[in-house]
Enzyme design. Structure first.
Site, PDB file in Angstrom:
ATOM      1  N   GLU A  83       0.816  -1.208   0.000  1.00 31.67           N
ATOM      2  CA  GLU A  83       0.000   0.000   0.000  1.00 31.67           C
ATOM      3  C   GLU A  83       0.851   1.260   0.000  1.00 31.67           C
ATOM      4  O   GLU A  83       0.543   2.237  -0.672  1.00 31.67           O
ATOM      5  CB  GLU A  83      -0.954   0.003   1.195  1.00 31.67           C
ATOM      6  CG  GLU A  83      -2.014  -1.084   1.152  1.00 31.67           C
ATOM      7  CD  GLU A  83      -2.913  -0.994  -0.080  1.00 31.67           C
ATOM      8  OE1 GLU A  83      -2.947   0.071  -0.721  1.00 31.67           O
ATOM      9  OE2 GLU A  83      -3.552  -2.002  -0.404  1.00 31.67           O
ATOM     10  N   TYR A 133      -6.364   6.590   3.752  1.00 31.60           N
ATOM     11  CA  TYR A 133      -6.505   5.513   2.765  1.00 31.60           C
ATOM     12  C   TYR A 133      -5.761   4.258   3.199  1.00 31.60           C
ATOM     13  O   TYR A 133      -6.327   3.161   3.248  1.00 31.60           O
ATOM     14  CB  TYR A 133      -6.014   5.941   1.378  1.00 31.60           C
ATOM     15  CG  TYR A 133      -5.746   4.723   0.535  1.00 31.60           C
ATOM     16  CD1 TYR A 133      -6.804   4.013  -0.019  1.00 31.60           C
ATOM     17  CD2 TYR A 133      -4.452   4.214   0.388  1.00 31.60           C
ATOM     18  CE1 TYR A 133      -6.582   2.832  -0.714  1.00 31.60           C
ATOM     19  CE2 TYR A 133      -4.230   3.046  -0.311  1.00 31.60           C
ATOM     20  CZ  TYR A 133      -5.287   2.361  -0.860  1.00 31.60           C
ATOM     21  OH  TYR A 133      -5.070   1.196  -1.520  1.00 31.60           O
ATOM     22  N   ASP A 161      -9.636   5.596  -2.385  1.00 31.38           N
ATOM     23  CA  ASP A 161      -8.478   6.151  -3.065  1.00 31.38           C
ATOM     24  C   ASP A 161      -8.961   6.855  -4.328  1.00 31.38           C
ATOM     25  O   ASP A 161     -10.163   7.006  -4.545  1.00 31.38           O
ATOM     26  CB  ASP A 161      -7.465   5.043  -3.397  1.00 31.38           C
ATOM     27  CG  ASP A 161      -7.974   4.164  -4.527  1.00 31.38           C
ATOM     28  OD1 ASP A 161      -9.202   4.102  -4.720  1.00 31.38           O
ATOM     29  OD2 ASP A 161      -7.148   3.552  -5.222  1.00 31.38           O
TER      30      ASP A 161
END
Length: 297
Positions: free
Chosen positions: A36, A121, A139
């Site tokens: 991520e 996020y 996102d």
DNA sequence: GAAACGTGGCA
DNA sequence: TTGCCAAGTTT
């Protein structure tokens, strides 16, 4: 209505999702977190090889936190992914996991948000994808997909607000595992079908119900704000300086840095900001990545 | 809330 | 060739 959107997206996702390495069964929460952070503002194609090498060398937060070559090794492994502060913060995440969470990536949303470099996020993405929790994961892909499919607009608004979270939360199935899969499906749709330019509506599983399509696919009402030119900025100079230090064996004299940019004022400003960020260290004479063996601190 | 923060591919 | 765009966060 909202269930059918998530349902259609999930069916499509199960059938056509890309085989990305961090989606393999058995990927740890640490592996998910690494992916991520690497994927922030960075395309999948460039992340994949670095993610594989990273997880092979540092399969756990503890492995990274106890590596004596850190954080220089992390910055070097980061390579040319861009925004190298992310490498530093990922190392800090590993240290925090060892110091505060018994070497594990926490599953609590607030604990995730407290990790360096982990924002709204990323925290929700890890909670959903690594731990199967039910959180809206918003996102740029999800915002664009929802803006079109639900809002009927060509583009999403500028920022991730509480309203964005609320709007996406309403779309999620009640079951946590299903909600997490729906979030992955929304992201995948935004990444490969409902793309910013020339969306591939013919391949979209929700094209018949898409509010934007039903409205005749109107263009964006507001012109997008122009992006800052990169050439000649401090960011470019920082990148050039970091490239020298990444490729160097150890500390380098100033002359090695002087050659990358002719404007001394801007070069010194960029170097000073790198020192402030902790991406570079100096003994007042030579410069090195932080923690470089035989280097200066 | 705006601005800073890297890099490379593609139309 | 230039500008847009890519799974954001921090200050």
């Amino acid at each position: 209505m909202s269930v059918s959107l998530a349902g259609a997206a999930t069916v499509w996702f199960d059938a056509t999702a890309r085989d990305l390495p961090w989606r393999e069964p058995g990927t740890t929460p640490w592996g998910v977190l690494v992916s991520e952070i690497m994927l922030q503002q960075t395309p999948v194609s460039r992340v994949t090889p670095v993610w594989l090498a990273w997880l092979e060398r540092w399969p756990t937060p503890s492995a990274m936190a106890h590596d004596p070559d850190q954080p220089a090794a992390a910055i070097r492994m980061w390579g040319r992914l861009g925004y190298p502060r992310r490498a530093l913060r990922l190392h800090q995440c590993a240290v925090a996991a060892v110091e505060r969470h018994d070497g594990e990536i926490p599953d609590d949303l607030d604990a995730l948000l407290a990790l360096p470099g982990v924002g709204s996020y990323t925290a929700r993405a890890v909670a959903a994808f690594a731990f199967g929790q039910r959180h809206p994961v918003v996102d740029t892909n999800v915002r664009r997909f929802v803006a079109r499919a639900v809002g009927g607009k060509a583009e999403a608004g500028p920022a991730t607000t509480q309203r964005d979270l609320d709007a996406v939360e309403e779309l999620l199935p009640t079951n946590p595992a299903d909600a997490a899969r729906a979030s992955a499906a929304f992201m995948e749709l935004g990444a490969v079908v409902c793309v910013a330019r020339s969306p591939r509506c013919a391949a979209c599983p929700v094209a018949t119900t898409c509010a934007w399509r039903r409205a005749g696919s109107p263009p964006a009402d507001v012109p997008g704000q122009r992006t800052q030119t990169y050439a000649g900025t401090d960011r470019q100079v920082r990148g050039l300086l970091m490239a020298v230090l990444r490729d160097a064996e150890g500390p380098v004299p100033p002359a090695r840095l002087d050659v990358v940019w002719p404007d001394a004022v801007q070069r010194h400003r960029a170097l000073a900001s790198l020192l402030t960020d902790g991406l570079v260290v100096s003994d007042g004479n030579r410069y090195a990545l932080p923690g470089t063996p035989s280097g200066t601190q």
